[in-house]
Design a protein around this motif. Structure first.
Motif, mmCIF file in Angstrom:
data_model
loop_
_atom_site.group_PDB
_atom_site.id
_atom_site.type_symbol
_atom_site.label_atom_id
_atom_site.label_comp_id
_atom_site.label_asym_id
_atom_site.label_seq_id
_atom_site.Cartn_x
_atom_site.Cartn_y
_atom_site.Cartn_z
ATOM 1 N N PRO A 14 0.826 -1.245 0.013
ATOM 2 C CA PRO A 14 -0.022 0.126 -0.156
ATOM 3 C C PRO A 14 0.799 1.215 0.014
ATOM 4 C CG PRO A 14 0.075 -1.106 2.247
ATOM 5 C CD PRO A 14 0.441 -2.209 1.305
ATOM 6 N N LEU A 15 0.392 2.402 -0.802
ATOM 7 C CA LEU A 15 0.917 3.531 -0.793
ATOM 8 C C LEU A 15 0.344 4.120 0.512
ATOM 9 C CD1 LEU A 15 2.560 5.887 -1.931
ATOM 10 C CD2 LEU A 15 0.596 6.415 -3.270
ATOM 11 N N ILE A 16 1.075 4.979 1.167
ATOM 12 C CA ILE A 16 0.698 5.642 2.541
ATOM 13 C C ILE A 16 0.632 7.145 1.907
ATOM 14 C CG2 ILE A 16 1.041 6.257 4.876
ATOM 15 C CD1 ILE A 16 0.949 3.347 4.302
ATOM 16 N N LEU A 17 -0.781 7.555 1.860
ATOM 17 C CA LEU A 17 -1.209 9.015 1.437
ATOM 18 C C LEU A 17 -1.096 9.689 2.779
ATOM 19 C CD1 LEU A 17 -3.441 8.799 -1.927
ATOM 20 C CD2 LEU A 17 -1.036 9.371 -1.497
ATOM 21 N N LEU A 18 -0.283 10.608 2.992
ATOM 22 C CA LEU A 18 -0.296 11.681 3.928
ATOM 23 C C LEU A 18 -1.097 12.956 3.775
ATOM 24 C CD1 LEU A 18 3.637 11.324 4.578
ATOM 25 C CD2 LEU A 18 1.491 10.090 6.057
ATOM 26 N N VAL A 19 -2.070 13.131 4.283
ATOM 27 C CA VAL A 19 -3.021 14.092 3.968
ATOM 28 C C VAL A 19 -3.284 15.329 5.144
ATOM 29 C CG1 VAL A 19 -5.291 14.718 3.512
ATOM 30 C CG2 VAL A 19 -4.434 12.617 2.741
ATOM 31 N N PRO A 20 -2.615 16.502 5.046
ATOM 32 C CA PRO A 20 -2.278 17.524 5.959
ATOM 33 C C PRO A 20 -3.633 18.251 6.126
ATOM 34 C CG PRO A 20 -0.396 17.434 4.633
ATOM 35 C CD PRO A 20 -1.457 16.581 3.943
ATOM 36 N N ALA A 68 -2.231 6.466 -7.767
ATOM 37 C CA ALA A 68 -1.480 5.411 -6.950
ATOM 38 C C ALA A 68 -1.228 4.229 -7.590
ATOM 39 C CB ALA A 68 -1.925 5.331 -5.348
ATOM 40 N N GLY A 69 -2.063 3.564 -8.148
ATOM 41 C CA GLY A 69 -1.833 2.510 -9.018
ATOM 42 C C GLY A 69 -1.786 1.220 -8.239
ATOM 43 N N ARG A 70 -2.126 1.488 -6.868
ATOM 44 C CA ARG A 70 -2.127 0.310 -6.056
ATOM 45 C C ARG A 70 -2.876 0.572 -4.719
ATOM 46 N NH1 ARG A 70 3.891 1.583 -3.135
ATOM 47 N NH2 ARG A 70 4.461 2.339 -5.405
ATOM 48 N N PRO A 71 -2.871 -0.449 -3.680
ATOM 49 C CA PRO A 71 -3.867 -0.220 -2.655
ATOM 50 C C PRO A 71 -3.077 1.223 -1.852
ATOM 51 C CG PRO A 71 -3.320 -2.506 -2.687
ATOM 52 C CD PRO A 71 -2.370 -1.634 -3.698
ATOM 53 N N VAL A 72 -4.139 1.866 -0.985
ATOM 54 C CA VAL A 72 -3.840 3.105 -0.405
ATOM 55 C C VAL A 72 -4.365 3.174 0.850
ATOM 56 C CG1 VAL A 72 -4.526 5.514 -0.403
ATOM 57 C CG2 VAL A 72 -3.845 4.511 -2.645
ATOM 58 N N VAL A 73 -3.405 3.381 1.927
ATOM 59 C CA VAL A 73 -3.980 3.901 3.217
ATOM 60 C C VAL A 73 -3.732 5.367 3.443
ATOM 61 C CG1 VAL A 73 -3.463 3.392 5.720
ATOM 62 C CG2 VAL A 73 -3.129 1.506 3.951
ATOM 63 N N ILE A 74 -4.792 6.010 3.725
ATOM 64 C CA ILE A 74 -4.690 7.259 4.228
ATOM 65 C C ILE A 74 -4.466 7.721 5.570
ATOM 66 C CG2 ILE A 74 -6.251 9.468 4.252
ATOM 67 C CD1 ILE A 74 -7.973 8.477 1.996
ATOM 68 N N VAL A 75 -3.371 8.499 5.580
ATOM 69 C CA VAL A 75 -2.919 9.131 7.191
ATOM 70 C C VAL A 75 -3.252 10.529 7.007
ATOM 71 C CG1 VAL A 75 -1.417 9.310 8.797
ATOM 72 C CG2 VAL A 75 -1.409 7.141 7.321
ATOM 73 N N ALA A 76 -4.459 11.073 7.824
ATOM 74 C CA ALA A 76 -4.816 12.391 7.560
ATOM 75 C C ALA A 76 -4.563 13.160 9.156
ATOM 76 C CB ALA A 76 -6.103 12.245 7.167
ATOM 77 N N GLY A 101 -7.725 1.553 3.921
ATOM 78 C CA GLY A 101 -7.807 1.871 5.553
ATOM 79 C C GLY A 101 -7.483 3.455 5.669
ATOM 80 N N ALA A 102 -7.732 3.836 6.599
ATOM 81 C CA ALA A 102 -7.472 5.300 7.114
ATOM 82 C C ALA A 102 -7.010 5.317 8.439
ATOM 83 C CB ALA A 102 -8.520 6.032 6.495
ATOM 84 N N MET A 103 -6.175 6.315 8.604
ATOM 85 C CA MET A 103 -5.668 6.804 10.144
ATOM 86 C C MET A 103 -6.149 8.130 10.148
ATOM 87 S SD MET A 103 -2.048 6.055 12.033
ATOM 88 C CE MET A 103 -1.567 6.956 13.294
ATOM 89 N N LEU A 104 -7.018 8.551 11.097
ATOM 90 C CA LEU A 104 -7.726 9.859 11.361
ATOM 91 C C LEU A 104 -7.136 10.619 12.654
ATOM 92 C CD1 LEU A 104 -11.102 8.674 9.961
ATOM 93 C CD2 LEU A 104 -9.248 9.847 8.561
ATOM 94 N N VAL A 105 -6.376 11.425 12.362
ATOM 95 C CA VAL A 105 -5.467 12.048 13.684
ATOM 96 C C VAL A 105 -6.044 13.217 14.081
ATOM 97 C CG1 VAL A 105 -3.361 12.520 14.714
ATOM 98 C CG2 VAL A 105 -3.758 10.605 12.978
ATOM 99 N N ALA A 106 -6.584 13.500 15.027
ATOM 100 C CA ALA A 106 -7.007 14.965 15.616
ATOM 101 C C ALA A 106 -8.035 15.649 14.644
ATOM 102 C CB ALA A 106 -5.915 15.439 15.964
ATOM 103 N N GLY A 193 -5.334 -4.100 7.271
ATOM 104 C CA GLY A 193 -5.878 -3.235 6.380
ATOM 105 C C GLY A 193 -7.074 -3.703 5.267
ATOM 106 N N VAL A 194 -7.367 -4.982 5.422
ATOM 107 C CA VAL A 194 -8.466 -5.360 4.567
ATOM 108 C C VAL A 194 -9.528 -6.298 5.172
ATOM 109 C CG1 VAL A 194 -6.818 -5.900 2.266
ATOM 110 C CG2 VAL A 194 -7.170 -7.575 4.351
ATOM 111 N N SER A 195 -9.728 -5.889 6.510
ATOM 112 C CA SER A 195 -10.558 -6.451 7.482
ATOM 113 C C SER A 195 -12.007 -5.705 7.162
ATOM 114 C CB SER A 195 -10.240 -6.440 8.894
ATOM 115 O OG SER A 195 -10.040 -5.082 9.437
ATOM 116 N N SER A 196 -12.979 -5.915 7.778
ATOM 117 C CA SER A 196 -14.302 -5.386 7.526
ATOM 118 C C SER A 196 -14.322 -3.716 8.063
ATOM 119 C CB SER A 196 -15.600 -6.018 7.912
ATOM 120 O OG SER A 196 -15.425 -6.113 9.422
ATOM 121 N N PRO A 197 -15.069 -2.900 7.569
ATOM 122 C CA PRO A 197 -15.061 -1.502 8.081
ATOM 123 C C PRO A 197 -15.585 -1.660 9.593
ATOM 124 C CG PRO A 197 -16.217 -1.513 6.290
ATOM 125 C CD PRO A 197 -15.849 -2.966 6.319
#
Length: 215
Positions: A14-20, A68-76, A101-106, A193-197
């Motif tokens: 997975p590509l880790i997309l960092l979203v500020p 991305a052309g691959r699976p993505v995990v968002i880290v926002a 998957g997504a990691m949503l911080v603050a 990251g591929v488990s159910s929501p």
């Protein structure tokens, strides 16, 4: 000669997309550090950091996801969390979509008495459950959103809730450097990251090293 199987395996990582969020993430912010320290990570350039426009940001995040052309995990972080929820609502990603998957911080309050009026263009906060596994990481003394509100938001989004203790807005001013605890959270999210929501992580775990988890 390179092994084509190795190349294919890397493509599936997975590509880790960092979203500020608002004003971007400065050089001391853990997101900027992760962009340098974590392989297969990329900071999303949303532009207009000091005057964000919701639909423009949604379009730019969508472009980054599909390029991305691959699976993505968002880290926002911060307003990037609200952006991720809006992207999900507008783009209606399916379970087979790139985001696993997504990691949503603050996340910040944008609806009622926000700390900065510039975030009000992202109101109302989407209430739809996210269609991919997610964590919502919140601090007990975050000036941008009350702790109980963060827990309520996690329930609405179907996110596993992570109590980060007293860490302010979980940013450069929090004195967390590269935020090693966050890296461990990300690692667990990627592994599952591929488990159910809504079930990306168990309600309790012994690998948290001081962080408290609540479903």
């Amino acid at each position: 000669m390179s092994d084509p199987n190795d190349a294919q395996a890397r493509k599936q990582e997975p590509l880790i997309l960092l979203v500020p969020g608002l004003d971007g993430s400065g050089p001391r912010h853990w997101q900027r550090r992760w962009a340098e320290e974590i392989e297969n990570s990329q900071l999303v350039e949303l532009g207009t950091w000091d005057n964000p426009h919701r639909n423009t940001w949604i379009n730019r995040l969508n472009l980054a996801v599909h390029r991305a052309g691959r699976p993505v995990v968002i880290v926002a972080h911060s307003l990037g969390c609200i952006l991720t929820a809006w992207w999900s609502k507008f783009e209606q990603p399916s379970w087979s979509a790139p985001v696993i998957g997504a990691m949503l911080v603050a996340p910040p309050e944008v609806d009622f008495f926000p700390r900065d009026e510039r975030v009000t263009g992202f109101a109302p906060t989407p209430a739809d459950a996210l269609p991919f596994p997610s964590l919502l990481v919140a601090s007990q003394n975050d000036p941008w959103m009350g702790f109980e509100t963060s827990k309520s938001l996690a329930r609405r989004w179907g996110s596993t809730f992570v109590d980060a203790g007293h860490a302010g807005h979980i940013n450069a001013d929090s004195g967390i450097g590269s935020w090693e605890d966050g890296k461990r959270l990300l690692s667990k999210l990627v592994e599952g990251g591929v488990s159910s929501p809504g079930s990306a992580l168990p309600a309790s775990a012994d690998w948290a090293e001081g962080l408290e988890f609540r479903a």
